[in-house]
Scaffold this motif. Structure first.
Motif, PDB file in Angstrom:
ATOM      1  N   VAL A 151      -1.081   9.198   4.172  1.00 49.64           N
ATOM      2  CA  VAL A 151      -2.425   9.767   4.124  1.00 49.64           C
ATOM      3  C   VAL A 151      -3.389   8.827   4.831  1.00 49.64           C
ATOM      4  N   GLY A 152      -4.512   9.364   5.284  1.00 49.63           N
ATOM      5  CA  GLY A 152      -5.402   8.588   6.128  1.00 49.63           C
ATOM      6  C   GLY A 152      -6.574   7.918   5.448  1.00 49.63           C
ATOM      7  N   SER A 153      -6.814   8.124   4.172  1.00 43.60           N
ATOM      8  CA  SER A 153      -7.988   7.526   3.539  1.00 43.60           C
ATOM      9  C   SER A 153      -7.677   6.137   2.998  1.00 43.60           C
ATOM     10  N   SER A 154      -8.743   5.385   2.646  1.00 41.89           N
ATOM     11  CA  SER A 154      -8.529   4.039   2.115  1.00 41.89           C
ATOM     12  C   SER A 154      -7.899   4.085   0.727  1.00 41.89           C
ATOM     13  N   GLY A 180      -2.430   8.400  -5.166  1.00 46.01           N
ATOM     14  CA  GLY A 180      -1.356   7.459  -4.874  1.00 46.01           C
ATOM     15  C   GLY A 180      -1.344   6.269  -5.802  1.00 46.01           C
ATOM     16  N   LYS A 181      -0.984   6.495  -7.044  1.00 43.32           N
ATOM     17  CA  LYS A 181      -0.847   5.433  -8.039  1.00 43.32           C
ATOM     18  C   LYS A 181       0.481   5.660  -8.743  1.00 43.32           C
ATOM     19  N   VAL A 230       5.737  16.683 -10.146  1.00 39.13           N
ATOM     20  CA  VAL A 230       5.694  15.729  -9.037  1.00 39.13           C
ATOM     21  C   VAL A 230       5.194  14.407  -9.613  1.00 39.13           C
ATOM     22  N   LYS A 231       5.960  13.332  -9.391  1.00 34.81           N
ATOM     23  CA  LYS A 231       5.602  12.024  -9.948  1.00 34.81           C
ATOM     24  C   LYS A 231       5.647  10.965  -8.853  1.00 34.81           C
ATOM     25  N   VAL A 232       4.549  10.219  -8.718  1.00 37.73           N
ATOM     26  CA  VAL A 232       4.485   9.152  -7.716  1.00 37.73           C
ATOM     27  C   VAL A 232       5.454   8.036  -8.126  1.00 37.73           C
ATOM     28  N   SER A 233       6.384   7.725  -7.218  1.00 40.90           N
ATOM     29  CA  SER A 233       7.380   6.688  -7.499  1.00 40.90           C
ATOM     30  C   SER A 233       7.000   5.341  -6.885  1.00 40.90           C
ATOM     31  N   SER A 234       6.297   5.377  -5.744  1.00 41.11           N
ATOM     32  CA  SER A 234       5.830   4.136  -5.126  1.00 41.11           C
ATOM     33  C   SER A 234       4.745   4.470  -4.107  1.00 41.11           C
ATOM     34  N   VAL A 235       3.973   3.448  -3.777  1.00 45.45           N
ATOM     35  CA  VAL A 235       2.937   3.583  -2.756  1.00 45.45           C
ATOM     36  C   VAL A 235       3.068   2.379  -1.835  1.00 45.45           C
ATOM     37  N   ASP A 236       3.149   2.643  -0.537  1.00 42.83           N
ATOM     38  CA  ASP A 236       3.268   1.574   0.454  1.00 42.83           C
ATOM     39  C   ASP A 236       2.112   1.724   1.428  1.00 42.83           C
ATOM     40  N   ASN A 267       5.023   7.907  -2.009  1.00 48.94           N
ATOM     41  CA  ASN A 267       6.385   8.380  -2.233  1.00 48.94           C
ATOM     42  C   ASN A 267       6.427   9.011  -3.617  1.00 48.94           C
ATOM     43  N   PHE A 268       7.070  10.181  -3.720  1.00 49.59           N
ATOM     44  CA  PHE A 268       7.096  10.867  -5.009  1.00 49.59           C
ATOM     45  C   PHE A 268       8.421  11.569  -5.239  1.00 49.59           C
TER      46      PHE A 268
END
Length: 117
Positions: free
Chosen positions: A31-34, A70-71, A92-98, A103-104
Motif C-alpha cells: 500500500v502507498g500510505s505512510s 496493517g497491524k 482475514v487476519k494480518v500475519s505480518s507487515v513489512d 501480509n494476511f
C-alpha cells in the motif's frame, strides 16, 4: 432417508471453504500510505482472487465491511455471496507487515449460511 441434493452455489461455497481451509490461503499487498492500510474494495478483490486461484473456481463475489489496517493480529470478516444468495464468512487476519506491505491469512468458514427467503 435420502438427502436432498445441494444446490450448485452451495456446493461451490463448500468447495471454496474446504479449499481455503485445507490450503491455508494467505495474501500480500503493498500500500502507498505512510500508515499501511488496505481499502475494503482492494481487500475484497485480493481475497476473491486468492480464493479463486486456490480452489480453481471462478472469482467469487466478496465484500468486506472495512479497510484492513496493517497491524499484526488485526482481523476483519468479509462475506462471500453465491448466486443463490447463500453466504460464507471469510476471516482475514494480518500475519505480518513489512514496511508498506501487509501480509494476511484468509480462512473461510466451514458452513455456508442459506439464502434468506
Amino acid at each position: 432417508m435420502p438427502k436432498s441434493p445441494l444446490s450448485r452455489a452451495t456446493w461451490a461455497l463448500t468447495v471454496i471453504a474446504a479449499g481455503a481451509l485445507l490450503v491455508g490461503c494467505s495474501g500480500s499487498v503493498s500500500v502507498g500510505s505512510s500508515d499501511p492500510k488496505l481499502s475494503k474494495a482492494k481487500l475484497a478483490d485480493t481475497v476473491a482472487a486468492k480464493l479463486a486461484s486456490t480452489t480453481g473456481q471462478p472469482k467469487p463475489d466478496i465484500t468486506c465491511p472495512e479497510d484492513l489496517v496493517g497491524k499484526v493480529g488485526t482481523t476483519t470478516r468479509c462475506k462471500l455471496t453465491a448466486s443463490d444468495g447463500s453466504t460464507l464468512g471469510v476471516t482475514v487476519k494480518v500475519s505480518s507487515v513489512d514496511g508498506k506491505q501487509i501480509n494476511f491469512d484468509i480462512k473461510a468458514d466451514e458452513t455456508p449460511t442459506p439464502a434468506q427467503s
